[in-house]
Write an enzyme that holds these catalytic residues in place. Structure first.
Site, mmCIF file in Angstrom:
data_model
loop_
_atom_site.group_PDB
_atom_site.id
_atom_site.type_symbol
_atom_site.label_atom_id
_atom_site.label_comp_id
_atom_site.label_asym_id
_atom_site.label_seq_id
_atom_site.Cartn_x
_atom_site.Cartn_y
_atom_site.Cartn_z
ATOM 1 N N GLY A 1 -3.661 23.878 -21.826
ATOM 2 C CA GLY A 1 -2.785 22.740 -22.062
ATOM 3 C C GLY A 1 -3.041 21.646 -21.052
ATOM 4 O O GLY A 1 -3.813 21.814 -20.099
ATOM 5 N N GLY B 1 -1.114 18.207 -18.862
ATOM 6 C CA GLY B 1 0.084 17.497 -18.452
ATOM 7 C C GLY B 1 -0.253 16.104 -17.976
ATOM 8 O O GLY B 1 -1.353 15.589 -18.210
ATOM 9 N N VAL C 1 -4.578 22.642 -17.518
ATOM 10 C CA VAL C 1 -4.425 24.069 -17.238
ATOM 11 C C VAL C 1 -5.408 24.851 -18.110
ATOM 12 O O VAL C 1 -5.506 24.620 -19.319
ATOM 13 C CB VAL C 1 -2.983 24.546 -17.498
ATOM 14 C CG1 VAL C 1 -2.838 26.023 -17.132
ATOM 15 C CG2 VAL C 1 -1.980 23.715 -16.706
ATOM 16 N N LYS D 1 -4.544 25.576 -12.706
ATOM 17 C CA LYS D 1 -4.096 24.203 -12.877
ATOM 18 C C LYS D 1 -5.024 23.295 -12.078
ATOM 19 O O LYS D 1 -5.157 23.447 -10.867
ATOM 20 C CB LYS D 1 -2.648 24.073 -12.389
ATOM 21 C CG LYS D 1 -2.003 22.726 -12.651
ATOM 22 C CD LYS D 1 -0.525 22.789 -12.274
ATOM 23 C CE LYS D 1 0.189 21.508 -12.626
ATOM 24 N NZ LYS D 1 1.653 21.581 -12.323
ATOM 25 N N ARG E 1 14.086 19.690 -9.276
ATOM 26 C CA ARG E 1 14.126 18.319 -9.789
ATOM 27 C C ARG E 1 13.421 18.120 -11.132
ATOM 28 O O ARG E 1 13.325 16.998 -11.606
ATOM 29 C CB ARG E 1 13.549 17.322 -8.762
ATOM 30 C CG ARG E 1 14.333 17.312 -7.462
ATOM 31 C CD ARG E 1 14.058 16.093 -6.622
ATOM 32 N NE ARG E 1 12.703 16.000 -6.154
ATOM 33 C CZ ARG E 1 12.347 15.356 -5.040
ATOM 34 N NH1 ARG E 1 13.271 14.774 -4.303
ATOM 35 N NH2 ARG E 1 11.082 15.284 -4.679
ATOM 36 N N ASN F 1 9.124 23.952 -18.695
ATOM 37 C CA ASN F 1 8.757 24.477 -17.382
ATOM 38 C C ASN F 1 9.248 25.901 -17.167
ATOM 39 O O ASN F 1 9.286 26.392 -16.041
ATOM 40 C CB ASN F 1 9.288 23.567 -16.275
ATOM 41 C CG ASN F 1 8.454 22.316 -16.129
ATOM 42 O OD1 ASN F 1 7.322 22.258 -16.606
ATOM 43 N ND2 ASN F 1 9.000 21.296 -15.486
ATOM 44 N N ASP G 1 6.118 24.612 -12.266
ATOM 45 C CA ASP G 1 5.994 23.168 -12.113
ATOM 46 C C ASP G 1 6.959 22.618 -11.063
ATOM 47 O O ASP G 1 7.869 21.843 -11.355
ATOM 48 C CB ASP G 1 6.210 22.455 -13.456
ATOM 49 C CG ASP G 1 5.496 21.108 -13.489
ATOM 50 O OD1 ASP G 1 5.046 20.655 -12.415
ATOM 51 O OD2 ASP G 1 5.387 20.519 -14.566
#
Length: 486
Positions: A19, A21, A26, A41, A134, A140, A153
């Protein structure tokens, strides 16, 4: 992303892309010794800045610090390459993540409660280490082949605080972010993580984020005002208990002070719903104040008639100035109820009496030392306590219904709600427009459920109200109601 972008890593053999981001891709690799799948990653080369590189390194350090937690994705190693790139080697969790699962299937209430308690374990542990995630959201949360969630993450994780404590903006995922973070009033703290975790659980129940409108405008600019001022909608599922609806609304209160103040407090509420629904109990695993792994479960309950009279239940004593309990072996999870077999012959009645006296003394010591502080998990629990009725879920006030009537030079707001208690009081926000209500000061109404606002003829007045209970819990806020003065 493509296979050509995957770095050559000694000891690892590339398998396939997994995948992509915002700033990293990743990939699935196979580690050669010992042989196992790992996720890698890799920082993207395009748009790479010093801030992104530093953020990537911080993520590696943060996840490594929390790597032993069973519900946080483990980082095995991190490397920076000679050409300025970097990668993380992590434990592999097969697809789908919870966002993909919630989109494809309807998760049961039992699974959402269990996942919520386990994730709250991870979040509480991070908070006790001084780390704010956060960016808690369904995407995630990975799921292991054994069905256990793994929070990942930590790329924008930090030490928390207000916006003025940092010198650069922090990216956030709008649909699950708390209003104070979206509007720059905070850079995130434990209470904003509680909000995001509750929004994630709501999403898992419904299949979309709480303020997303099917078929409507769900851009960030459309979502933000809803998150700021619109009451948390119900899930609309008949199998979701009212107690869970109230708990999630409470945890997504607009004001940080009105939410559960810790992830542990939210987890306790979820455990209470489990007990109310007579579901299997889910363990909480956190680090205690001394950095030791321990469970933080509420006392377990048994159905009447199922107690084991051949066993005596003893729990570790935890009172001020008491000797530290014996630690479990490294890596072992401390059981919620460690029942020690006790064989008692007919000639040892005095020994049984001595044990009962010891239990009584232990309870008295706990009561004397507790003062006004919240106690640690119950120190000593007799078999009689185990037959008590299951604890009730926290009784949050119902969302009030707000009405408004116009008169000459004024607008009078009145409200009502189900299940009012004697010491309840109301917190009202009043403003000249709907958009200004969220920033208005709080007006406390202790006598009655009515408040009159003076206003010039033809001027609009808007209000929103919530109910507060003496114990400090709040109802969901009412929908905003506006009326024009006569």
């Amino acid at each position: 992303m493509s296979a050509a972008d995957a770095p050559v890593i000694p000891g690892l053999e590339f398998v396939r892309p997994l995948g992509s981001g915002g700033y990293a891709d990743v990939y699935l690799y196979e580690q050669q010794s010992p042989r196992m799948n790992v996720a890698v990653k890799v920082l993207k080369r395009q748009g790479l800045t010093a801030a992104i590189r530093r953020q990537f390194v911080d993520e590696a350090n943060t996840m490594a610090q929390l790597a032993d937690h069973p519900f946080i994705v483990q980082v095995f190693r991190s490397e920076q390459t000679a050409d300025g790139g970097a990668y993380l080697v992590m434990k592999y969790y097969p697809p789908p993540n919870l966002a993909q699962r919630a989109k494809a299937e309807r998760l049961t209430v039992e699974e959402v409660l269990r996942s919520g308690i386990q994730l709250a374990s991870a979040v509480e542990t991070a908070h006790r280490a001084g780390i704010i995630h956060r960016d808690i959201k369904p995407a995630n949360v990975l799921v292991s082949q054994y069905g256990q969630p793994g929070l990942t993450d930590f790329g924008i994780a930090g030490r928390g605080g207000h916006a003025e404590d940092v010198d650069e903006d922090v990216g956030v995922s709008v649909p699950w972010s708390a209003p104070e973070v979206l509007y720059g009033q905070s850079n995130g703290d434990s209470r904003s993580d509680v909000y995001s975790l509750a929004a994630t659980l709501w999403h898992l129940l419904v299949g979309r984020s709480p303020f997303e409108q099917p078929g409507g405008d769900n851009s960030a600019y459309a979502l933000m005002p809803r998150i700021r001022a619109t009451p948390v909608p119900t899930t609309g599922r008949a199998d979701v208990p009212v107690s869970l609806e109230r708990l999630l609304a409470h945890a997504m209160a607009k004001s940080p002070d009105a939410r559960p103040q810790t992830a542990l407090e939210l987890a306790r509420g979820l455990q209470a719903v489990e007990r109310e629904q007579r579901l299997p109990s889910t363990s909480l695993v956190v680090l205690d104040e001394l950095g030791r792994t321990t469970t933080a479960d509420a006392p377990a309950t048994r159905a009447p008639g199922t107690e084991d009279h051949d066993r005596t239940s003893v729990r570790a004593v935890s009172v001020p100035d008491a000797p530290a309990p014996v630690r479990a072996p490294s890596g072992a999870e401390v059981a919620d109820d460690e029942d020690a077999p006790a064989t008692i012959s007919g000639g040892v009645v005095l020994g049984v009496l001595a044990l009962l006296v010891a239990v009584t003394v232990g309870v008295v010591v706990w009561a004397v030392n507790r003062g006004d502080e919240e106690p640690e998990p119950v120190a000593v629990q007799s078999t009689v306590a185990r037959t008590a009725a299951p604890s009730r879920a926290v009784d949050y006030p119902e969302q009030p219904a707000l009405d408004a009537r116009s008169a000459a030079g004024s607008v009078t707001f009145s409200w009502n709600y189900v299940g009012a208690e004697k010491d309840d009081y109301s917190r009202l926000r009043v403003a000249p427009s709907e958009g200004a209500v969220a920033d208005a000061g709080i007006i406390t109404v202790r006598d009655g459920r009515k408040y009159t606002v003076k206003a010039a003829a033809g001027k609009p007045v808007c209000a929103q109200v919530e109910v507060s209970r003496k114990s400090g819990i709040y109802s969901p806020r009412s929908p905003i109601r506006c009326e024009t003065a006569g």
